[in-house]
Scaffold this motif. Sequence first.
Motif, short mmCIF file in Angstrom:
data_model
loop_
_atom_site.label_atom_id
_atom_site.label_comp_id
_atom_site.label_asym_id
_atom_site.label_seq_id
_atom_site.Cartn_x
_atom_site.Cartn_y
_atom_site.Cartn_z
N ALA A 300 0.84 -1.19 0.00
CA ALA A 300 0.00 0.00 0.00
C ALA A 300 0.88 1.25 0.00
O ALA A 300 2.01 1.24 0.51
N ALA A 301 0.36 2.32 -0.57
CA ALA A 301 1.16 3.54 -0.73
C ALA A 301 1.77 4.06 0.57
O ALA A 301 2.96 4.40 0.59
N PRO A 302 1.03 4.15 1.69
CA PRO A 302 1.67 4.65 2.92
C PRO A 302 2.84 3.79 3.38
O PRO A 302 3.83 4.31 3.90
N VAL A 303 2.73 2.46 3.16
CA VAL A 303 3.81 1.56 3.55
C VAL A 303 5.02 1.76 2.65
O VAL A 303 6.17 1.74 3.11
N VAL A 304 4.77 1.96 1.36
CA VAL A 304 5.87 2.20 0.41
C VAL A 304 6.60 3.48 0.78
O VAL A 304 7.84 3.53 0.79
N PHE A 305 5.85 4.54 1.09
CA PHE A 305 6.47 5.79 1.53
C PHE A 305 7.28 5.56 2.82
O PHE A 305 8.40 6.04 2.96
N HIS A 306 6.68 4.86 3.75
CA HIS A 306 7.33 4.61 5.05
C HIS A 306 8.64 3.88 4.85
O HIS A 306 9.67 4.26 5.42
N ARG A 307 8.60 2.84 4.04
CA ARG A 307 9.81 2.05 3.79
C ARG A 307 10.92 2.90 3.19
O ARG A 307 12.09 2.79 3.57
N GLN A 308 10.56 3.77 2.25
CA GLN A 308 11.55 4.60 1.59
C GLN A 308 12.14 5.62 2.56
O GLN A 308 13.32 6.00 2.44
N MET A 309 11.33 6.06 3.53
CA MET A 309 11.79 7.09 4.46
C MET A 309 12.67 6.53 5.58
O MET A 309 13.66 7.15 5.97
N VAL A 310 12.32 5.35 6.11
CA VAL A 310 13.06 4.84 7.27
C VAL A 310 14.37 4.17 6.87
O VAL A 310 15.26 3.99 7.71
N GLY A 311 14.50 3.80 5.60
CA GLY A 311 15.74 3.16 5.15
C GLY A 311 15.66 1.64 5.21
O GLY A 311 14.81 1.07 5.92
N GLN A 312 16.54 1.00 4.50
CA GLN A 312 16.48 -0.44 4.32
C GLN A 312 16.70 -1.22 5.62
O GLN A 312 16.00 -2.19 5.91
N ASP A 313 17.67 -0.78 6.44
CA ASP A 313 17.99 -1.53 7.66
C ASP A 313 16.82 -1.55 8.64
O ASP A 313 16.45 -2.60 9.17
N LYS A 314 16.25 -0.38 8.88
CA LYS A 314 15.13 -0.31 9.83
C LYS A 314 13.91 -1.04 9.27
O LYS A 314 13.17 -1.68 10.03
N TRP A 315 13.71 -0.96 7.95
CA TRP A 315 12.58 -1.66 7.36
C TRP A 315 12.72 -3.18 7.55
O TRP A 315 11.75 -3.87 7.87
N CYS A 316 13.93 -3.69 7.37
CA CYS A 316 14.16 -5.13 7.55
C CYS A 316 13.85 -5.54 8.99
O CYS A 316 13.26 -6.61 9.22
N GLN A 317 14.21 -4.70 9.95
CA GLN A 317 13.91 -5.00 11.34
C GLN A 317 12.40 -5.02 11.58
O GLN A 317 11.87 -5.91 12.27
#
Length: 381
Positions: A300-317
Amino acid sequence: MRSAVWPRLSCMGWLGRGQRSLSLFSSTAPSNWSKVVSDAEKIVGYPTSFMSLRCLLSDELSNVAMHVRKLVGTKHPLLNTARGFVYDSRNNLQMRGLVVLLMSKAAGPSHAASDLLAQDMVSGIYPSQRNLAEITELIHTAFLVHRGIVDLKEWTNSDGPLKDMQFGNKMAVLSGDFLLANACTGLAQLNNTKVVELISSAIGDLVQGIYHENAPNVEESSPTDGLNVAAWEEQTFLSHGALLAKSCQAAMELAKHDKEAQKQAYKYGKHLSLGHKLNSDLQPFVKSGVGEPVSFSLNAAPVVFHRQMVGQDKWCQQLQQVKMDRGTTGLWAAVKSEKGVSSAVDLCCYHGNKALEAIQAFPSSEARSALENIASAVTKF
């Protein structure tokens, strides 16, 4: 490529309570949306819910309906799709056809059209444009039915007997193909090569977009395989925007409007569709409170935005935590607390405003006002 952080655009009231989820097109308050639709239908001459009766009441589809009845009592998603065609309390059904008709009337006859063609107009719309609106809805409905096909590789005993799922899949393929075949027959009868090319390419876009949607989801793919915002917009246009955008352009071609009018009609359909999808993706984040059960897509769009903002490492966590929790409540709270939701709201308002900007190219009229109301409605929550 545009930045992931969007300028704040006018879009008041997006944190209102009691909103209902979207399926095709919708708005903040069902009563207000119903009035927008009702007023628009009066402008084009008749309720668009009757546009496809010639197809839906045919002997062939009646036979299909008899077989679909055998699915009553099962959990096959084709039943819910069929119920939506029969009972649509939110006036979401056949909104694409309504937009095509409104666009046709807003543009009116062109200087290149003959006087003879003008005599055939009903409520300011050519018969061929009405046929195009019906074709657009048949194509959209066909793909909705096809989306109800169950992946039997993921079937479990809790889903019901396997034979019911297999039968439901066969009926989904058959009925969807029937609708698509009728649409293609009607398309050929328009006798306009450019329109055939436009709508045929829209069907190809739909197939490509749905293929991307059914690709391995975020949970099955590696953490580095996710969408970025630009890719999300591209895929969403294919699966949700191409049909309406190219149908609006085709309506202008049928009336022999110039390339500039066709371009603006295309832009309106494109931005309206993208705005609607963003509105739909935002619903779980703007209508649900803390502690309430919530379901949303990781694409979903908010999740895609969130992922791009927090960065790959935090998203993986965070993604690992979702698997440990066996639920998305924690991720939902994280997306809502960061700027993913507000950025998606800004993008929704951006596309709504671009749709409003495109429709200004046409003369002021009741039809244009209705299109403006529809574009405004998708930016309200």
